[in-house]
Design a protein around this motif. Structure first.
Motif, PDB file in Angstrom:
ATOM      1  N   MET A 136       0.865  -1.174   0.000  1.00 51.62           N
ATOM      2  CA  MET A 136       0.000   0.000   0.000  1.00 51.62           C
ATOM      3  C   MET A 136       0.904   1.227   0.000  1.00 51.62           C
ATOM      4  N   LYS A 137       0.546   2.204  -0.827  1.00 55.23           N
ATOM      5  CA  LYS A 137       1.322   3.437  -0.887  1.00 55.23           C
ATOM      6  C   LYS A 137       0.752   4.429   0.121  1.00 55.23           C
ATOM      7  N   ILE A 138       1.646   4.993   0.962  1.00 56.74           N
ATOM      8  CA  ILE A 138       1.227   5.950   1.980  1.00 56.74           C
ATOM      9  C   ILE A 138       2.103   7.187   1.899  1.00 56.74           C
ATOM     10  N   LYS A 139       1.569   8.281   2.436  1.00 58.06           N
ATOM     11  CA  LYS A 139       2.316   9.529   2.562  1.00 58.06           C
ATOM     12  C   LYS A 139       2.533   9.769   4.046  1.00 58.06           C
ATOM     13  N   LEU A 140       3.788   9.942   4.425  1.00 55.41           N
ATOM     14  CA  LEU A 140       4.115  10.142   5.836  1.00 55.41           C
ATOM     15  C   LEU A 140       3.802  11.566   6.265  1.00 55.41           C
ATOM     16  N   LEU A 141       3.204  11.700   7.426  1.00 53.54           N
ATOM     17  CA  LEU A 141       2.891  13.001   8.007  1.00 53.54           C
ATOM     18  C   LEU A 141       3.967  13.451   8.991  1.00 53.54           C
ATOM     19  N   VAL A 142       4.794  12.511   9.412  1.00 52.43           N
ATOM     20  CA  VAL A 142       5.885  12.784  10.352  1.00 52.43           C
ATOM     21  C   VAL A 142       7.148  12.104   9.843  1.00 52.43           C
ATOM     22  N   SER A 143       8.289  12.518  10.339  1.00 47.39           N
ATOM     23  CA  SER A 143       9.544  11.851  10.000  1.00 47.39           C
ATOM     24  C   SER A 143       9.670  10.574  10.816  1.00 47.39           C
ATOM     25  N   LEU A 144      10.196   9.547  10.193  1.00 49.64           N
ATOM     26  CA  LEU A 144      10.421   8.271  10.869  1.00 49.64           C
ATOM     27  C   LEU A 144      11.846   7.829  10.584  1.00 49.64           C
ATOM     28  N   ALA A 145      12.484   7.203  11.571  1.00 53.24           N
ATOM     29  CA  ALA A 145      13.835   6.674  11.374  1.00 53.24           C
ATOM     30  C   ALA A 145      13.949   5.348  12.100  1.00 53.24           C
ATOM     31  N   GLY A 146      14.681   4.455  11.495  1.00 52.97           N
ATOM     32  CA  GLY A 146      14.934   3.156  12.097  1.00 52.97           C
ATOM     33  C   GLY A 146      16.402   2.806  11.946  1.00 52.97           C
ATOM     34  N   ALA A 147      16.735   1.547  12.204  1.00 56.09           N
ATOM     35  CA  ALA A 147      18.125   1.112  12.129  1.00 56.09           C
ATOM     36  C   ALA A 147      18.649   1.128  10.702  1.00 56.09           C
ATOM     37  N   GLN A 148      17.775   0.917   9.714  1.00 56.03           N
ATOM     38  CA  GLN A 148      18.234   0.809   8.327  1.00 56.03           C
ATOM     39  C   GLN A 148      17.720   1.915   7.411  1.00 56.03           C
ATOM     40  N   ASN A 149      16.685   2.639   7.815  1.00 56.06           N
ATOM     41  CA  ASN A 149      16.079   3.646   6.943  1.00 56.06           C
ATOM     42  C   ASN A 149      15.695   4.894   7.714  1.00 56.06           C
ATOM     43  N   ALA A 150      15.550   5.974   6.972  1.00 54.61           N
ATOM     44  CA  ALA A 150      15.021   7.219   7.525  1.00 54.61           C
ATOM     45  C   ALA A 150      14.098   7.813   6.469  1.00 54.61           C
ATOM     46  N   PHE A 151      12.948   8.319   6.916  1.00 56.13           N
ATOM     47  CA  PHE A 151      11.953   8.878   6.011  1.00 56.13           C
ATOM     48  C   PHE A 151      11.549  10.259   6.510  1.00 56.13           C
ATOM     49  N   ASN A 152      11.381  11.189   5.601  1.00 54.91           N
ATOM     50  CA  ASN A 152      10.971  12.543   5.946  1.00 54.91           C
ATOM     51  C   ASN A 152       9.462  12.690   5.861  1.00 54.91           C
ATOM     52  N   ALA A 153       8.922  13.624   6.624  1.00 55.53           N
ATOM     53  CA  ALA A 153       7.502  13.947   6.508  1.00 55.53           C
ATOM     54  C   ALA A 153       7.241  14.415   5.080  1.00 55.53           C
ATOM     55  N   GLY A 154       6.151  13.928   4.492  1.00 51.93           N
ATOM     56  CA  GLY A 154       5.805  14.275   3.120  1.00 51.93           C
ATOM     57  C   GLY A 154       6.249  13.234   2.112  1.00 51.93           C
ATOM     58  N   ASP A 155       7.146  12.325   2.504  1.00 49.54           N
ATOM     59  CA  ASP A 155       7.595  11.271   1.594  1.00 49.54           C
ATOM     60  C   ASP A 155       6.461  10.288   1.312  1.00 49.54           C
ATOM     61  N   GLU A 156       6.430   9.777   0.095  1.00 50.91           N
ATOM     62  CA  GLU A 156       5.468   8.739  -0.289  1.00 50.91           C
ATOM     63  C   GLU A 156       6.241   7.459  -0.564  1.00 50.91           C
ATOM     64  N   HIS A 157       5.820   6.355   0.073  1.00 49.62           N
ATOM     65  CA  HIS A 157       6.503   5.071  -0.076  1.00 49.62           C
ATOM     66  C   HIS A 157       5.485   3.942  -0.097  1.00 49.62           C
ATOM     67  N   ASP A 158       5.888   2.839  -0.709  1.00 50.39           N
ATOM     68  CA  ASP A 158       5.095   1.617  -0.657  1.00 50.39           C
ATOM     69  C   ASP A 158       5.492   0.844   0.594  1.00 50.39           C
TER      70      ASP A 158
END
Length: 72
Positions: free
Chosen positions: A1-23
């Motif tokens: 499912m494709k989602i748009k992040l409303l907040v920044s998220l970070a983990g051990a292997q990835n980091a995502f910015n608010a506004g990013d769209e990812h599957d």
């Protein structure tokens, strides 16, 4: 499912910015949406027109012509 992040998220292997769209896999995507961290992205993009607000018009403050002034 494709989602748009409303907040920044970070983990051990990835980091995502608010506004990013990812599957994301459906289970994790639903958890992020339920937590308020993301919103689903529809497969078909919809363009929306935004109306330009009209210029603000104000009435002039005019004293009464009959001499009855409320401030007396």
């Amino acid at each position: 499912m494709k989602i748009k992040l409303l907040v920044s998220l970070a983990g051990a292997q990835n980091a995502f910015n608010a506004g990013d769209e990812h599957d994301w896999d459906d289970e994790d995507a639903i958890r992020l949406i339920d937590a308020g961290f993301a919103v689903p992205v529809s497969e078909t993009k919809i363009e929306r027109a935004v109306a330009t607000p009209a210029a603000e018009r104000r009435k002039r403050d005019v004293a009464s012509s009959d001499g009855n002034d409320a401030s007396n």
